[in-house]
Structure formats: structure tokens, C-alpha cells
Scaffold this active site. Structure first.
Site, PDB file in Angstrom:
ATOM      1  N   HIS A  86       0.869  -1.192   0.000  1.00 43.09           N
ATOM      2  CA  HIS A  86       0.000   0.000   0.000  1.00 43.09           C
ATOM      3  C   HIS A  86       0.911   1.250   0.000  1.00 43.09           C
ATOM      4  O   HIS A  86       1.423   1.651   1.036  1.00 43.09           O
ATOM      5  CB  HIS A  86      -0.885  -0.022   1.249  1.00 43.09           C
ATOM      6  CG  HIS A  86      -2.047   0.932   1.201  1.00 43.09           C
ATOM      7  ND1 HIS A  86      -2.112   1.996   0.316  1.00 43.09           N
ATOM      8  CD2 HIS A  86      -3.188   0.979   1.925  1.00 43.09           C
ATOM      9  CE1 HIS A  86      -3.252   2.653   0.512  1.00 43.09           C
ATOM     10  NE2 HIS A  86      -3.927   2.048   1.481  1.00 43.09           N
ATOM     11  N   HIS A 120      -2.715   6.891  -0.728  1.00 41.16           N
ATOM     12  CA  HIS A 120      -3.700   7.440   0.212  1.00 41.16           C
ATOM     13  C   HIS A 120      -3.156   8.112   1.457  1.00 41.16           C
ATOM     14  O   HIS A 120      -3.806   8.108   2.506  1.00 41.16           O
ATOM     15  CB  HIS A 120      -4.706   6.348   0.614  1.00 41.16           C
ATOM     16  CG  HIS A 120      -5.463   5.803  -0.552  1.00 41.16           C
ATOM     17  ND1 HIS A 120      -6.281   4.713  -0.482  1.00 41.16           N
ATOM     18  CD2 HIS A 120      -5.528   6.216  -1.846  1.00 41.16           C
ATOM     19  CE1 HIS A 120      -6.809   4.467  -1.667  1.00 41.16           C
ATOM     20  NE2 HIS A 120      -6.354   5.362  -2.517  1.00 41.16           N
ATOM     21  N   TYR A 127      -0.716   7.310   3.468  1.00 40.06           N
ATOM     22  CA  TYR A 127      -0.158   6.473   4.545  1.00 40.06           C
ATOM     23  C   TYR A 127       1.378   6.526   4.518  1.00 40.06           C
ATOM     24  O   TYR A 127       1.956   7.298   3.756  1.00 40.06           O
ATOM     25  CB  TYR A 127      -0.723   5.050   4.449  1.00 40.06           C
ATOM     26  CG  TYR A 127      -2.224   5.035   4.698  1.00 40.06           C
ATOM     27  CD1 TYR A 127      -2.737   5.398   5.946  1.00 40.06           C
ATOM     28  CD2 TYR A 127      -3.122   4.714   3.695  1.00 40.06           C
ATOM     29  CE1 TYR A 127      -4.108   5.417   6.187  1.00 40.06           C
ATOM     30  CE2 TYR A 127      -4.502   4.737   3.931  1.00 40.06           C
ATOM     31  CZ  TYR A 127      -4.984   5.095   5.182  1.00 40.06           C
ATOM     32  OH  TYR A 127      -6.333   5.135   5.418  1.00 40.06           O
TER      33      TYR A 127
HETATM   34  C1  FNR Z   1     -11.429   2.007   0.763  1.00 36.55           C
HETATM   35  N1  FNR Z   1     -10.265   2.116   0.009  1.00 36.55           N
HETATM   36  C2  FNR Z   1      -9.106   1.498   0.445  1.00 36.55           C
HETATM   37  N2  FNR Z   1      -7.971   1.548  -0.308  1.00 36.55           N
HETATM   38  C3  FNR Z   1      -6.857   0.882   0.063  1.00 36.55           C
HETATM   39  O1  FNR Z   1      -5.860   0.927  -0.666  1.00 36.55           O
HETATM   40  N3  FNR Z   1      -6.842   0.136   1.207  1.00 36.55           N
HETATM   41  C4  FNR Z   1      -7.908   0.055   2.038  1.00 36.55           C
HETATM   42  O2  FNR Z   1      -7.851  -0.652   3.065  1.00 36.55           O
HETATM   43  C5  FNR Z   1      -9.092   0.771   1.664  1.00 36.55           C
HETATM   44  N4  FNR Z   1     -10.208   0.752   2.448  1.00 36.55           N
HETATM   45  C6  FNR Z   1     -11.391   1.317   2.001  1.00 36.55           C
HETATM   46  C7  FNR Z   1     -12.564   1.145   2.758  1.00 36.55           C
HETATM   47  C8  FNR Z   1     -13.770   1.647   2.277  1.00 36.55           C
HETATM   48  C9  FNR Z   1     -15.033   1.416   3.069  1.00 36.55           C
HETATM   49  C10 FNR Z   1     -13.808   2.359   1.047  1.00 36.55           C
HETATM   50  C11 FNR Z   1     -15.108   2.890   0.496  1.00 36.55           C
HETATM   51  C12 FNR Z   1     -12.649   2.545   0.321  1.00 36.55           C
HETATM   52  C13 FNR Z   1     -10.326   2.670  -1.358  1.00 36.55           C
HETATM   53  C14 FNR Z   1     -10.852   1.611  -2.328  1.00 36.55           C
HETATM   54  O3  FNR Z   1      -9.900   0.584  -2.521  1.00 36.55           O
HETATM   55  C15 FNR Z   1     -11.209   2.208  -3.715  1.00 36.55           C
HETATM   56  O4  FNR Z   1     -10.067   2.808  -4.269  1.00 36.55           O
HETATM   57  C16 FNR Z   1     -12.340   3.215  -3.600  1.00 36.55           C
HETATM   58  O5  FNR Z   1     -13.445   2.653  -2.910  1.00 36.55           O
HETATM   59  C17 FNR Z   1     -12.797   3.723  -4.970  1.00 36.55           C
HETATM   60  O6  FNR Z   1     -13.353   2.670  -5.716  1.00 36.55           O
HETATM   61  P1  FNR Z   1     -14.947   2.577  -5.949  1.00 36.55           P
HETATM   62  O7  FNR Z   1     -15.592   2.356  -4.614  1.00 36.55           O
HETATM   63  O8  FNR Z   1     -15.377   3.865  -6.587  1.00 36.55           O
HETATM   64  O9  FNR Z   1     -15.096   1.386  -6.867  1.00 36.55           O
END
Ligand code: FNR
Length: 363
Positions: free
Chosen positions: A179, A182, A184
Site C-alpha cells: 500500500h 492514500h 499512509y
Molecule cells: C477504501 N479504500 C481502500 N484503499 C486501500 O488501498 N486500502 C484500504 O484498506 C481501503 N479501504 C477502504 C474502505 C472503504 C469502506 C472504502 C469505500 C474505500 C479505497 C478503495 O480501494 C477504492 O479505491 C475506492 O473505494 C474507490 O473505488 P470505488 O468504490 O469507486 O469502486
């Protein structure tokens, strides 16, 4: 349309389709110990029709944790818990990657017996995270100013990723995803906004990328380049971090990852979270820099996925919220069936409600 349902080889693994499940933190691991449990086994088993499930972020060390009840991958108990998850996914014919996570400053001292979260630099910043409140339920709190990691601690952190990779292999994961997105820890080193270091980990773009590439090299050394992917978010603002040079950094990383022959590069796009849409010029530059499979995520629909697959700008699309609400998402997309709507109130924490009780299509 058909391209979404063609197999894809990613490193040493062949995926049966290109509808991937994006990593999704759900905060339902067992405390104490942050151990994957039966509920999580059910949740992932239900979603095994994905070409690849990318697990929720799973911390590589206790200090890498930033939210209540997220799972780890550093203890024997956690590895056993994950083994039950991967066995269940494999029994259904699915594939699963472990997302290796260190939150850095996106954390709170109450998660660490009063110890401060760590980062590249000790800079005040504004963001919130979710911890256990007095009533045992999730509550939102401000993140404190972190302390800066020493060079020795950076080396130990890199080692934690290597151990986590060995653990992921022992737990039966098909791949790991680092990861790097975002806001982190890895991203906190990549961005000049959060990284004011004056040693070899700060300053120039190359120096700011050093931690990311040391982690990649350590994870590869603990496995194989064919086992390792990475997620980046070069554009947009996440968790209080805006990286002005995100796109040049993304291209620099892509070129370095290409040299290392990594299994895949996962691009998290920011428009789902209020950011600008990625343009095709950047996608083309990324494609030119990295020869392996590219996964796109963020506000994907079938139409967006097919357009980008046909333009040869991605090789697979990862879906987040749609997979929360639709355990059988690939089947629904293939048949054009209606989608269940996700319920944001049950995204984080709690039990089966809003987690394993979304209905699949009948028959
Ligand atoms: C996330 N996202 C996310 N990304 C990541 O790299 N690690 C994670 O643990 C998480 N956790 C997470 C929890 C929840 C509840 C959401 C809504 C999002 C981001 C996710 O992987 C993704 O990039 C986004 O949700 C955008 O994609 P969608 O939902 O538009 O298809």
C-alpha cells in the site's frame, strides 16, 4: 465487454477475469490481537468470484495500525486467521492478495498504549481517524502530530514488510500488494509536503522514493518479483495529504518498478473521493513507463473499464463499493443484472449487518 471477462496473468498467477475487488478496510477483526475471524472468512468467501480479491489493508506491525479492529499480518494467530480466509477463497476457485499496510501518521496514541504515531517528519497536520470510544463503539478523533522515524527505525520498518511477506506466503496468499497510496506511511515519504527530512530519505524525488523502493526490494527478496504489486495514488488528496509532485513521482516509481519486473501496478484514482479525474495523457505515460499489468480503481463502471481496457491503458479494473454491496459483482456485470446499493453507515466496524448480508443473485 468481453475483455473484462478474459483471463489475465499477473506475475506468477493467472486470474480468471479482470473484475478485481479493491482493498477495503472494514474494521471487523477480533480484538485483542487484530485477528481475522469467521465473519471475515465468510465475507471473503462470498466474493471469491473476483478475478483477484485484494484484502483490506493489513498492518505489518503494531505501530502500523491506524484504526480500530483492522487485521494484522505479523503474529502467528493472524497468519492462522488469514490461512482460513485464503483456504475459503481458494476452495471457491478464487485468488487473493494481501495488502501490506503501514499507516504512519494516520493513527492515534490510544491505539498504541499512548505512544505517538510515526512518520517521515514530525509535522502537525489535520486529519481524523477512528478509534474505540468509551462505549466500545467506533469514534472519530483528531490525529496527533507524529514523531519522525530514525534511520534505524526505517530499516526495522522495511524488515517488518519482509516478515509480513513471508507471513503472507505462509498464510496462502497468491500475491501481495504494497500500500503506497492514500497518504499512509510510504506516501508520507513520497510527498515533499509531509517529508521534510534532510537525510537520504528526504529532499530530492529520488530520496523521497527511497523508502518505497527499499520496501519493494525487501518484499521481493522475501518472495519473488512475480509475487509483488504496489498501489499508488499519484493524484488527489487523501488523509490530509496532497502531493503536488504526485504525477512525476508516479512515473519515477513506475520506471523503477519496471526495472524490477514487478507483478502489477495498481493506480488508485481520486475522483470517487472528490478529487480530479485522471487524464489519459498520464495513463499513457504510465503505460510507457511500466510494461506489466496495470490495474485501475476509483469510480469504475463497466463502461469506464471497457473503454480503458480497449484503449490498452489498463489491464484490469478494481471495484470497491460495488463489491461491498454485491458479493457476486462479476456475475452481475456480465449479465447486466441490477446492483445492490452500498450502505455507508455499515462500512466500518460492526458485525454481519452490511458486511455478509448483501444478497447474491438467486440461481
Ligand atoms: C477504501 N479504500 C481502500 N484503499 C486501500 O488501498 N486500502 C484500504 O484498506 C481501503 N479501504 C477502504 C474502505 C472503504 C469502506 C472504502 C469505500 C474505500 C479505497 C478503495 O480501494 C477504492 O479505491 C475506492 O473505494 C474507490 O473505488 P470505488 O468504490 O469507486 O469502486
Amino acid at each position: 465487454m468481453s475483455t473484462l471477462f478474459e483471463p489475465l496473468t499477473v506475475g506468477g498467477t493467472t486470474l480468471s477475469n479482470r473484475v478485481l475487488m479493491a482493498p477495503l478496510t472494514r474494521m471487523r477483526a477480533t480484538a485483542p490481537g487484530d485477528v481475522p475471524n469467521d465473519l471475515m472468512v465468510d465475507y471473503y468467501r462470498q466474493r471469491a468470484g473476483a478475478g483477484l480479491i485484494i484484502s483490506e489493508g493489513t498492518q505489518v506491525s503494531p505501530i502500523g495500525k491506524g484504526y480500530m479492529d483492522t487485521p494484522g499480518i505479523y503474529s502467528d494467530e493472524q497468519v492462522e486467521g488469514w490461512r482460513r480466509v485464503t483456504d475459503a477463497v481458494h476452495a471457491e476457485g478464487g485468488k487473493i492478495a494481501a495488502q501490506l499496510w503501514h499507516v504512519g501518521r494516520v493513527s492515534h496514541d490510544s491505539l498504541h498504549d499512548g505512544a505517538l504515531p510515526v512518520s517521515a517528519s514530525a509535522l502537525p497536520y489535520r486529519n481524523r481517524t477512528t478509534v474505540r470510544g468509551g462505549d466500545g463503539r467506533p469514534t472519530r478523533v483528531d490525529c496527533p502530530t507524529p514523531r519522525a522515524l530514525t534511520v534505524e527505525e526505517i530499516a526495522a520498518t522495511v524488515e517488518d514488510y519482509a516478515t509480513a511477506t513471508a507471513n503472507a506466503r505462509a498464510a496462502g496468499f497468491d500475491l501481495v500488494e504494497i500500500h503506497g497510496a492514500h497518504g499512509y506511511l510510504i506516501h508520507q515519504f513520497l510527498s515533499a509536503e509531509s517529508n521534510h527530512r534532510t537525510d537520504e530519505y528526504g529532499g530530492s524525488l529520488e530520496n523521497r522514493a527511497r523508502l518505497a523502493l527499499e520496501v519493494v526490494d525487501a518484499v521481493v527478496a522475501a518472495s519473488d518479483p512475480r509475487y509483488v504489486g504496489i498501489r499508488i495514488s499519484p493524484l488527489g488528496s487523501f488523509n490530509g495529504l496532497e502531493d503536488a509532485a504526485g504525477q512525476p513521482m508516479g512515473l519515477h516509481l513506475a520506471a523503477e518498478l519496471a526495472k524490477r519486473d514487478l507483478a502489477f501496478l495498481h493506480l488508485s484514482e481520486p475522483d470517487w473521493a472528490g478529487g480530479p479525474a485522471l487524464d489519459d495523457e498520464f495513463r499513457k505515460a504510465l503505460r510507457a513507463a511500466f510494461a506489466g499489468p496495470i490495474v485501475g480503481a476509483g469510480n469504475y463502471t463497466v463502461e469506464k473499464a471497457v473503454r480503458l481496457l480497449e484503449a490498452d491503458l489498463i489491464d484490469a479494473a478494481a471495484f470497491g463499493r460495488a463489491f461491498i454491496a454485491n458479493p457476486d459483482l462479476p456475475q452481475r456485470l456480465r449479465t447486466g443484472a441490477e446492483l445492490n446499493d452500498p450502505v455507508p453507515a455499515t462500512f466500518y466496524g460492526g458485525g454481519a449487518e452490511g458486511y455478509t448480508d448483501y444478497p447474491a443473485l438467486v440461481g
